[in-house]
Design a protein around this motif. Structure first.
Motif, PDB file in Angstrom:
ATOM      1  N   GLU A  77     -15.339 -22.304 -30.945  1.00 41.97           N
ATOM      2  CA  GLU A  77     -16.613 -21.685 -30.554  1.00 41.97           C
ATOM      3  C   GLU A  77     -16.897 -21.932 -29.069  1.00 41.97           C
ATOM      4  O   GLU A  77     -17.262 -21.020 -28.330  1.00 41.97           O
ATOM      5  CB  GLU A  77     -17.733 -22.267 -31.425  1.00 41.97           C
ATOM      6  N   THR A  84     -22.800 -20.923 -27.370  1.00 41.10           N
ATOM      7  CA  THR A  84     -22.178 -21.670 -28.460  1.00 41.10           C
ATOM      8  C   THR A  84     -23.180 -22.039 -29.541  1.00 41.10           C
ATOM      9  O   THR A  84     -24.271 -22.519 -29.244  1.00 41.10           O
ATOM     10  CB  THR A  84     -21.540 -22.961 -27.894  1.00 41.10           C
ATOM     11  N   TRP A  85     -22.784 -21.846 -30.788  1.00 44.17           N
ATOM     12  CA  TRP A  85     -23.580 -22.329 -31.907  1.00 44.17           C
ATOM     13  C   TRP A  85     -23.503 -23.847 -31.932  1.00 44.17           C
ATOM     14  O   TRP A  85     -22.490 -24.437 -31.562  1.00 44.17           O
ATOM     15  CB  TRP A  85     -23.036 -21.787 -33.221  1.00 44.17           C
ATOM     16  N   THR A  98     -20.779 -13.830 -37.269  1.00 41.28           N
ATOM     17  CA  THR A  98     -19.793 -14.228 -36.274  1.00 41.28           C
ATOM     18  C   THR A  98     -18.392 -13.880 -36.741  1.00 41.28           C
ATOM     19  O   THR A  98     -18.114 -13.909 -37.941  1.00 41.28           O
ATOM     20  CB  THR A  98     -19.886 -15.747 -35.964  1.00 41.28           C
ATOM     21  N   GLU A 111     -21.641 -12.349 -32.358  1.00 37.50           N
ATOM     22  CA  GLU A 111     -22.504 -13.394 -32.857  1.00 37.50           C
ATOM     23  C   GLU A 111     -23.956 -12.940 -32.868  1.00 37.50           C
ATOM     24  O   GLU A 111     -24.411 -12.237 -32.003  1.00 37.50           O
ATOM     25  CB  GLU A 111     -22.412 -14.647 -31.978  1.00 37.50           C
TER      26      GLU A 111
END
Length: 175
Positions: free
Chosen positions: A13, A21-22, A69, A172
């Motif tokens: 990621e 970024t998650w 995602t 995403e």
């Protein structure tokens, strides 16, 4: 995807989505909704020699699925992995009895858009300034009848090589 996959997923990621970024908590939250009789999420990983080289996730709400995602490691772009991950999410949408699936994709991610179009997704609008930083617009795409689209739609005209556009960078939804 299981909790023990999160560390490797986060590495990928961060590599693919460095500015968007998650967090670990976001993945934990999604996975919390992926098990049991009331599950509303499906997250999958692709592994090669113990290394996660791709992952994807879908959220289902009523009759609508939303692809959260899809990511494929750069060294696997063009391998068909993006298509396989997308097909798995569409099977999950069918299992959840979704009649349509939506997704957002960066307007500058043409590779991913072509992949989605091969599966029958159609553009339906934009979300201005959706991706931050950079204020990049998102293209909103919809697929009606995911059950009929588990395999890619054959385009009219010359057929591109099988590996073209399968290196989806990712799409995403963080909202």
């Amino acid at each position: 995807m299981r909790w023990w996959d999160i560390d490797q997923v986060l590495e990928l990621e961060k590599e693919l989505f460095p500015e968007d970024t998650w967090s670990r908590g976001m993945f934990w939250s999604e996975l919390a909704h992926s098990r049991g009789p009331n599950a509303t999420r499906r997250y999958v990983v692709a592994e090669e020699d113990g290394r996660i080289v791709g992952y994807a996730g879908l959220a289902a709400t009523g009759e609508q699925g939303d692809i959260q995602t899809i990511a494929v490691a750069r060294d696997h772009w063009g391998s068909g992995l993006g298509s396989r991950l997308l097909a798995e999410l569409l099977r999950a949408a069918t299992d959840f009895e979704c009649t349509e699936v939506l997704l957002e994709c960066r307007v500058d991610n043409v590779r991913a858009q072509k992949l989605y179009e091969r599966f029958g997704f159609e553009p339906i609008g934009f979300r201005r300034g959706y991706y931050q930083p950079g204020n990049v617009d998102a293209l909103v795409m919809r697929l009606s009848d995911p059950a009929a689209s588990v395999t890619p739609v054959t385009p009219v005209g010359p057929v591109p090589p099988a590996t073209e556009d399968d290196g989806v960078e990712g799409t995403e939804t963080h909202g």
